[in-house]
Design an enzyme around this catalytic site. Structure first.
Site, mmCIF file in Angstrom:
data_model
loop_
_atom_site.group_PDB
_atom_site.id
_atom_site.type_symbol
_atom_site.label_atom_id
_atom_site.label_comp_id
_atom_site.label_asym_id
_atom_site.label_seq_id
_atom_site.Cartn_x
_atom_site.Cartn_y
_atom_site.Cartn_z
ATOM 1 N N ASN A 107 0.864 -1.183 0.000
ATOM 2 C CA ASN A 107 0.000 0.000 0.000
ATOM 3 C C ASN A 107 0.900 1.232 0.000
ATOM 4 O OD1 ASN A 107 -1.807 2.035 0.409
ATOM 5 N ND2 ASN A 107 -2.404 1.414 2.484
ATOM 6 N N GLU A 148 -5.321 -4.968 10.390
ATOM 7 C CA GLU A 148 -4.319 -3.926 10.622
ATOM 8 C C GLU A 148 -4.621 -3.215 11.940
ATOM 9 O OE1 GLU A 148 -2.341 -2.755 6.609
ATOM 10 O OE2 GLU A 148 -3.906 -1.298 7.087
ATOM 11 N N GLU A 159 -6.861 4.729 7.619
ATOM 12 C CA GLU A 159 -6.630 6.151 7.319
ATOM 13 C C GLU A 159 -7.841 6.750 6.608
ATOM 14 O OE1 GLU A 159 -2.851 5.538 5.407
ATOM 15 O OE2 GLU A 159 -2.012 4.995 7.361
ATOM 16 N N GLY A 190 2.581 2.277 10.779
ATOM 17 C CA GLY A 190 3.527 3.375 10.645
ATOM 18 C C GLY A 190 4.230 3.749 11.944
ATOM 19 N N HIS A 200 -9.469 1.160 4.621
ATOM 20 C CA HIS A 200 -8.208 1.376 5.338
ATOM 21 C C HIS A 200 -8.456 2.342 6.492
ATOM 22 C CE1 HIS A 200 -4.150 2.557 6.345
ATOM 23 N NE2 HIS A 200 -3.759 1.444 5.738
ATOM 24 N N LYS A 243 0.017 4.275 -0.299
ATOM 25 C CA LYS A 243 -0.610 5.480 0.275
ATOM 26 C C LYS A 243 -0.358 6.657 -0.672
ATOM 27 C CE LYS A 243 -0.200 3.227 4.698
ATOM 28 N NZ LYS A 243 -0.070 3.314 6.161
ATOM 29 N N SER A 250 3.527 -2.232 10.219
ATOM 30 C CA SER A 250 4.977 -2.292 10.417
ATOM 31 C C SER A 250 5.583 -3.641 10.024
ATOM 32 C CB SER A 250 5.346 -1.926 11.861
ATOM 33 O OG SER A 250 4.944 -0.597 12.150
#
Ligand code: 13P
Length: 254
Positions: free
Chosen positions: A12, A170, A100, A176, A98, A14, A215
């Site tokens: 991904n 996730e 985010e 991150g 996702h 992003k 991660s």
């Protein structure tokens, strides 16, 4: 005896990489992974690089995914992209839900309940992301959160299509941050997700692929990928460099 699940390693990106950056990346990636067997590879570039990546990966073992999608065929939805626009350029699938997009762009379970079946109806493979916040984990609410997301987001997927969905677990606190779920935490959550799918269809539970994301790096991938209910990885930061992404693909290959 059930068919073994083929692992999927998806990167991904992003909001990273221009078309030129993407071309340089794919040129470096393809020779590094050409001989790997028994693994599916996906990249998820920003919308503007999708066409270029579809063209540059044609005939290779790399599939191209979008990072989000609207459920409608067309309409007054400024800034959105419809399923048919992705299939027109031979995109293979799309990430949906996702964290985010849930947090920053207001993507809801209600919308996802329409997006997941819309993707499947168009022949797109959805990678549905689910996961708890750090606060929810500390409160002991991880399973409640996963149950709510899985049940609602998949509620309109017919039983005979459920096995085509890819689910990415996730944990938000691991994205991150450099913090990875322990193998025990990751396995426990992915087994729980598989059991939730099993409440709808036992056959789907056996074929649905569940990825871990958060991660994932070359040095922790092998341990996570060896877990019985983890069928691949959704990789953020480490998918941006061909060398580290190829190393993770290698960890999943036969
Ligand atoms: P990182 O691998 O950078 O933690 O990102 C994970 C992720 O969000 C993939 O979708």
């Amino acid at each position: 005896m059930n068919e073994p699940r083929i692992p999927l390693i998806a990167g991904n990106w992003k909001m990273h990489k221009t078309i030129a950056d993407a071309e340089a990346f794919i040129g470096a990636l393809l020779p590094r992974i050409a001989t790997y067997d028994g693994v599916e590879v996906g990249i998820c570039p920003p919308f503007l690089a999708l066409q270029a990546m579809v063209d540059s990966t044609r005939g290779s073992n790399v599939q191209v995914f979008a990072q989000t999608m609207h459920y409608a065929e067309s309409g007054a939805f400024t800034g959105e992209v419809a399923p048919g626009m992705l299939t027109e350029i031979d995109v293979h699938g799309t990430i949906l839900g996702h964290s985010e997009r849930r947090e920053l762009c207001g993507e809801t379970d209600k919308a996802l309940a329409q997006k997941v079946p819309a993707a499947l109806e168009h022949g797109l493979t959805p990678i549905l992301c689910v996961g708890e916040t750090e606060e929810e984990r500390e409160r002991g609410d991880t399973e409640r959160k996963l149950r709510q997301q899985i049940q609602e987001d998949l509620s309109r997927v017919p039983e005979d299509q459920l096995g085509r969905v890819v689910i990415a677990y996730e944990p938000i606190w691991a994205i991150g941050t450099g913090l990875t779920a322990t193998p025990e935490q990751a396995q426990e959550a992915c087994a729980f997700i598989r059991a939730l799918v099993g409440q709808r269809s036992e056959a789907a539970a056996q074929s649905v692929r569940i990825l871990y994301g958060g991660s994932v790096k070359p040095d922790n991938a092998a341990e996570l990928l060896a877990l019985p209910d983890i069928d691949g990885a959704l990789v953020g930061g480490a998918s941006l460099e061909a060398e580290s992404f190829a190393a993770i693909v290698g960890a999943a290959a036969r």
